[in-house]
Every structure is written in C-alpha cells, then in structure tokens.
Design a protein around this motif. Structure first.
Motif: not given
Length: 370
Positions: A265-269
């Motif tokens: 999952g691509l983290k938002s931060s």
C-alpha cells in the motif's frame, strides 16, 4: 460386442491428431474416454508435446486446516486444484484424486509441476511429505519425508524440477534431486516475508524495526553461501532512498527474467497511522539494482480494498492477484501483452474468508522424473 471402429486406429494416427490440437483441447480430449486418456497420458505422447508452450494459469491454494471441517471433509473426498485462465476469463478444475494423500495442500509450482504438502492416510499428522505432481499427466513423486513443523512454518520455493527449498527464520532445507534434504542455518533477523528464489539466489523481506514501528529491508543470499552457513546480506543502495518506507506491508513477487516485484500500500505520509492512497507495484532489476514503477491500482478499484485491514498478494511474472476479506472476487494486474491492465476476477470458488492465496501455474505435460 465388437469395439467401435475408432479402436482400430493405430497409435500413430492418434498422436498426429492430438498433436495438431491446442493444449486446451488436448486437456479436454483426455476426459472424453479411457482410450484418449491412455494415449494422451502415455510417455511417448508426453515427450512429444513436452516443448509445447504452457498455459499460464493462476492457481488457488486451499484453506488452512483450522477452517471449516465440513469443507475439509469435502476436499478430502474430491481433492482438486482450482485455477483461473486469464486469457479465456474462466475457472478450471484439475482433479487431484490420483494422489494417495489426505488433504493435499498445493503451495507452489514450476515448469508445469505442482508442489504440495500431504500425508498418507495411515500415517500420523506429524509425518508430512512434500509431493511433486502434474495434474495433467496425473503423475506424482514423493520427496523425502519432513516433519509437520516445516509444513506449518516453512515457505516452499521452487525454480526447477530438481531445486526445492523450504525456508524458515532459523533454518533452510534444500533439495536438488538427491534422496535427502540438506539442512542449513538461515540466521535471518526476523521471519522472512514472501521469499523468492531467482536464479541462484534467495531474496526475502525482513522486519528490522522495533515492536511499535516496522522497518522492512531486503535481504539476499546465494545458495552457495547458504550451504556454507554464511550470513544473509542486506541488499541496499544509497540511491534507493526511502523505497521501503513508502509501502505499507510490502511483499515480494518474482518478476520476469532477473527481476523481482515489491507490492504494498502506498502510504500518504510517513506517520505510524498513515492511510494508503492506492496499491503500488515496484520493480527491481537485479542486474542494475535499479527500481522503477511497474504499476499502481486504479483509485476506483482500490476503494474496494480500503474497507479491509488485510489483503493478500500472489502471482509472478507479469500477473499479480489481490484478494481481501469478504470481497468474493480478486483484482488482477496483467502485463503479459506489454501494456498493464487491471481487471476483476469474478466467480472465485468460495472456500474461505475471501483472503485467497495462490501461485502461478504454467500448465504443461511435463513428465515426473523418478
């Protein structure tokens, strides 16, 4: 009663007819009658079509033993391997009733052969064996016996008919065609996540962080070094930057050629509670040690995964499947045509909580070597 005229045809005629058919049609013909099955399953015909390009399928692993006893009982009576044909968009079913084992549990595949855990009906559950079989030829071979701990905690890695590895955090078993397993110390810093075997090396993700914050790193070890009990090396480059920090729960998948894929999952931060904006697929070229982006899940598709706290990733080459709890379908990333395509796989055989696991199965008429 006189047999039908077709029984008077010579075997050479049958061989020519079946050899001219596509592999899918040959598989169907084998189920027509005992005569066709006998001819297609003969060693001569198997050798004749052994070089035929395989069918690139996606196979599902059965649920673990702690799932529904009713489903497990049904699986014991009618064991089978459920596979999906992405090119035809349909599910197929290969019977495993030729295997004399209780609850056969397929876990990996290579060169048309399927590797599974099984135990004989009269043996205690602690006596697990790793079995190699071909559902198309209905042949099998039992590898040297292992204990049940290896089947519960070990990851089975295969890359050829005679190279098999069972890997855990503390030890590794290696089989290369002899009559026994070779055991080596693995000495990994933590339990290996999604290890893959590429050429003569093993790659795995390990968590080297703290109990309250994961920190994933890529470790590698050649088979030669593993045999000599040398430590795994951390594979990293300054140019990679924070490539392991931008993904949540990363996993490795074997790519095409000398490449591996990392999916997460691509983290938002970078905060501990950061949400994910999508699922990202990164690709590592093992020759140049350079990363690039192979694909990212469309936002509309990813919204179906946001409600689930857990998802599974499996596949290989240019195809990766994604499953999540209570979805009833899987997402597929397919780049076999040269252009990345995302689509849904519906009608998944229901046998667990929706967290489907599996592996790539390149179906072909490969003979089992004694």
């Amino acid at each position: 009663m006189e047999p039908p005229p077709i029984y008077r045809l010579p075997d050479d005629t049958f061989h020519q007819i079946f050899f001219s058919l596509p592999l899918r049609q040959i598989m169907i013909c084998r189920c027509v009658c005992k005569l066709f099955d006998q001819i297609i399953s003969s060693s001569f015909f198997i050798d004749l079509i052994s070089t035929r390009p395989p069918l690139r399928l996606v196979a599902l692993r059965p649920p673990h033993h702690h799932h529904s006893h009713q489903r497990l009982a049904a699986a014991a009576v009618n064991p089978c391997l459920h596979v999906y044909d992405p090119d035809q968009g349909q599910w197929l079913r290969f019977s495993l009733d030729f295997l004399p084992f209780r609850f056969p549990h397929p876990v990996a595949s290579s060169l048309g052969l399927v590797y599974l855990w099984g135990d004989l009906p009269d043996s205690p559950e602690s006596n697990k064996s790793l079995v190699v079989c071909n559902p198309l030829t209905r042949q099998f071979r039992v590898l040297p016996q292992l204990g049940s701990a290896w089947s519960r905690h070990g990851s089975v890695l295969v890359d050829s008919a005679n190279r098999v590895m069972v890997l855990t955090e503390l030890a590794a078993l290696y089989f290369s065609g002899s009559n026994q397993w070779s055991k080596f110390s693995s000495n990994l810093p933590s339990k290996p996540r999604s290890p893959v075997l590429v050429s003569n090396s093993v790659y795995a993700l390990c968590d080297v962080g703290s109990p309250w914050r994961s920190q994933w790193k890529l470790f590698a070890c050649t088979i030669t070094d593993l045999k000599s009990s040398q430590n795994w090396g951390r594979l990293e480059r300054h140019e990679w930057g924070d490539v392991f920090d931008i993904l949540k729960r990363p996993r490795l998948v074997r790519g095409t050629g000398n490449q591996i894929l990392m999916v997460g999952g691509l983290k938002s931060s970078f905060s501990l509670t950061a949400s994910c904006s999508t699922i990202l697929i990164l690709r590592l070229d093992l020759d140049t040690l350079e990363w690039d982006e192979a694909g990212r899940m469309p936002v509309q598709m990813f919204q179906c995964f946001q409600g689930s706290s857990k998802f599974k990733v499996f596949g290989g080459g240019d195809r990766i499947c994604f499953s999540a709890k209570r979805m009833g379908m899987m997402a597929l990333w397919d780049r076999c045509s040269g252009k990345a395509e995302w689509r849904w796989i519906c009608g998944v055989p229901g046998h667990n909580d929706g967290l489907y696991r599996g592996f790539v199965f390149e179906a072909r008429f490969t003979a089992i070597q004694p």
